[in-house]
Enzyme design. Structure first.
Site, PDB file in Angstrom:
ATOM      1  CG  ASP A  54      -1.987   1.027   1.182  1.00 42.44           C
ATOM      2  OD1 ASP A  54      -2.181   1.892   0.594  1.00 42.44           O
ATOM      3  OD2 ASP A  54      -2.377   0.847   2.606  1.00 42.44           O
ATOM      4  CG  ASP A  81      -8.113   4.728   1.383  1.00 40.46           C
ATOM      5  OD1 ASP A  81      -6.793   6.605   1.236  1.00 40.46           O
ATOM      6  OD2 ASP A  81      -7.506   4.249   2.469  1.00 40.46           O
ATOM      7  NE  ARG A 155      -5.902   7.727   6.454  1.00 41.39           N
ATOM      8  CZ  ARG A 155      -6.057   6.769   6.177  1.00 41.39           C
ATOM      9  NH1 ARG A 155      -6.235   6.419   4.872  1.00 41.39           N
ATOM     10  NH2 ARG A 155      -4.001   6.198   6.341  1.00 41.39           N
TER      11      ARG A 155
END
Length: 558
Positions: A54, A81, A155
């Site tokens: 990731d 996301d 975020r």
């Protein structure tokens, strides 16, 4: 209601919104079936499903494709996301347009630098963008969206990076002022203390989102004591549980030396079919999928040309190959039949069969062509007559709509009959020459109707060339459809009549081998077989003479 509207409505409600991470359509559907409010298209889950870190290795398109798969599989909102927005503000604009167009309800974008490393990675590099840079991305995202309902949530990774509460709050205020629809505050501590501290100091008028992956003791009951928290994301538990289960299953198969024990522990394949929507597919098939039956077309073309006016044109060429404005009769009919999905086309040939050179057809020779007629030629192809059969005489041209409707007939034997012959001087002249196959059907033609008549049950009572014009009400044009049963009935009748009429006259024919199709059909009608009809009014032409040829050539040229 769009999914973006649904998400907005959830945030305006009083209940805690619960969404769960997924990585494809199947896992998204499982989340929905479990009763959760939405899907979290997790970059960790998607990248893990590709077996890559990731760390911005996958492209925006990879994540978009995964999000689309999830969105199309469920009826609940999908929140994606989107990492840092896949680049700078220009990339963010492009990203928002793509995800919003795909029907995604909202995105959550983090304030890290590209390329990122996962927030929970031990020893990972957690570098943050400047507040100014990320504010620019937020403004770019909000200006790019088309719908007021599409949500952009910021975020904050300050606590993940170890920059403390003050930095986290400074960023929250800047992001809210830039127009975000919510704040996701993230932490990798094993307790919720720094999250709850942030929330207590948070006095801004936007909802808060939390992700208790590393502090699971922060249950929904405890979360509900903080009204500012409107959404909880269970971010990666689906793929972690999938990996756990798959490893256990594979180990048991290996250790047991087979699948006997493990098969009792996993879902039956029928449940998997349901998750795939197989029942819905089968219902749709019943409603909308019409199975194309295999249809064979047969063109009896073994006749010897006796018409003097055509002999100079044809010489040693079969009539079926007569050129009509650049294409032969057969070529035109083969192209029409193939356009309707009929691929198995057989031509029964007589003399000069080598001149029949159309691609995609099968030639069957009638070696007795000099002493036989159409019925004999049809039976030369007896071995090929299995299933539905479309019979097309070799000297006719016809409109596509006639065949389209004929193919829909559910009767065993259907003849195409034309009720306009009595009003045609050309057809009347041919009657005088006994060149017409006339029909007496139960019902007379409906006056004033054109081309193809409405469907009605109009059985043929008599058929032949010797029926009087006053008695006949239709002409048989040389097109017929036989069901599988109809073909078997024809074969059976042929064998029976052949035995009975081995010598002498057969109906209107001088002997059995010289019989036409209408001869045996008349005998079948007399024995109680039903011969049905499809009525038309014009829409076809035959070529028996040079005058016919000129007329048809003019019609096609026009």
């Amino acid at each position: 209601m769009s999914k973006a509207e649904m998400l907005r409505k959830l945030f305006m409600g009083k209940n805690l919104i619960r969404i769960v991470g997924a990585h494809n359509g199947l896992t998204a559907k499982l989340v929905e079936s479990a009763g959760f409010d939405g899907i979290w298209a997790s970059s960790l889950e998607v990248s893990a499903s590709h077996a890559v870190p990731d760390a911005n290795i996958l492209t925006m398109q990879d994540y978009l494709d995964a999000a689309i798969d999830m969105n199309e599989a469920v009826s609940i909102p999908v929140v994606v996301d989107v990492d840092q927005g896949y680049g700078n503000s220009t990339n963010v604009i492009h990203m928002v347009k793509k995800f919003e167009t795909a029907g995604i309800a909202g995105i959550i974008m983090e304030d890290k630098l590209f390329p990122k490393q996962n927030s929970l990675l031990a020893g990972g590099r957690q570098e943050l963008a400047t507040i100014g840079e990320f504010v620019g991305k937020i403004m770019a995202a909000k200006n790019a969206q088309e719908s007021k309902d599409f949500m952009v949530i910021a975020r904050i990774e300050a606590l993940i990076a170890g920059w403390g509460q003050e930095e986290a709050m400074k960023r929250a205020k800047a992001y809210v002022n830039a127009g975000v629809d919510g704040i996701m505050i993230h932490s990798k501590k094993n307790n919720p203390d720094e999250i709850t501290e942030f929330i207590k100091n948070f006095d801004l008028n936007v909802p808060i989102v939390v992700v208790p992956s590393t502090y699971p003791s922060f249950t929904e009951e405890k979360i509900k004591s903080f009204p500012k928290i409107r959404m909880v994301i269970y971010a990666n538990h689906v793929i972690r549980s999938a990996v756990t289960s798959i490893k256990e299953t594979l180990k048991e198969i290996k250790d047991a030396g087979g699948i006997d024990t493990v098969s009792r522990k996993i879902i039956p394949v029928e449940e998997l079919f349901e998750l795939q929507g197989t029942s819905e597919m089968k219902e749709n098939e019943k409603k909308f999928l019409f199975k194309q039956e295999k249809i064979t077309a047969l063109v009896p073309a073994a006749g010897v040309i006796k018409e003097p006016s055509l002999k100079p044109l044809l010489q040693d060429t079969p009539l079926v190959m007569l050129d009509v404005n650049g294409k032969s009769i057969l070529q035109r009919n083969v192209e029409l039949l193939k356009s309707l999905g009929i691929k198995d086309i057989f031509v029964v040939s007589g003399p000069n069969s080598d001149k029949i050179n159309i691609e995609g057809i099968n030639i069957i020779q009638n070696k007795n062509f000099e002493n036989s007629h159409i019925l004999y030629s049809i039976m030369c192809a007896e071995e090929k007559l299995n299933g539905k059969l479309l019979l097309v005489y070799s000297d006719i041209l016809f409109e596509k709509e006639i065949i389209e409707k004929l193919l829909k007939s559910e009767e065993d034997i259907t003849l195409v009959i034309d009720g306009s012959f009595k009003n045609s001087k050309i057809r009347q002249s041919k009657k005088e020459e006994h060149d017409l196959v006339l029909v007496k059907a139960k019902h007379d033609p409906v006056e004033g109707e054109r081309i193809i008549r409405p469907k009605r049950d109009n059985p043929v009572l008599k058929i032949g060339k010797k029926i009087g014009v006053e008695e006949a009400n239709y002409e048989y044009i040389g097109l017929a459809l036989f069901s599988e049963k109809g073909i078997e009935d024809l074969k059976k009748a042929y064998e029976e009549e052949k035995t009975t009429y081995s010598e002498g006259l057969f109906n209107e024919a001088v002997n059995f081998d010289m019989a036409n199709l209408h001869d045996i059909l008349m005998r079948m009608i007399q024995k109680g077989y039903k011969v049905s009809s499809m009525e038309i009014d014009k829409g076809w032409s035959e070529i028996h003479t040079f005058e016919d040829y000129k007329r048809v050539s003019r019609m096609i040229a026009d």
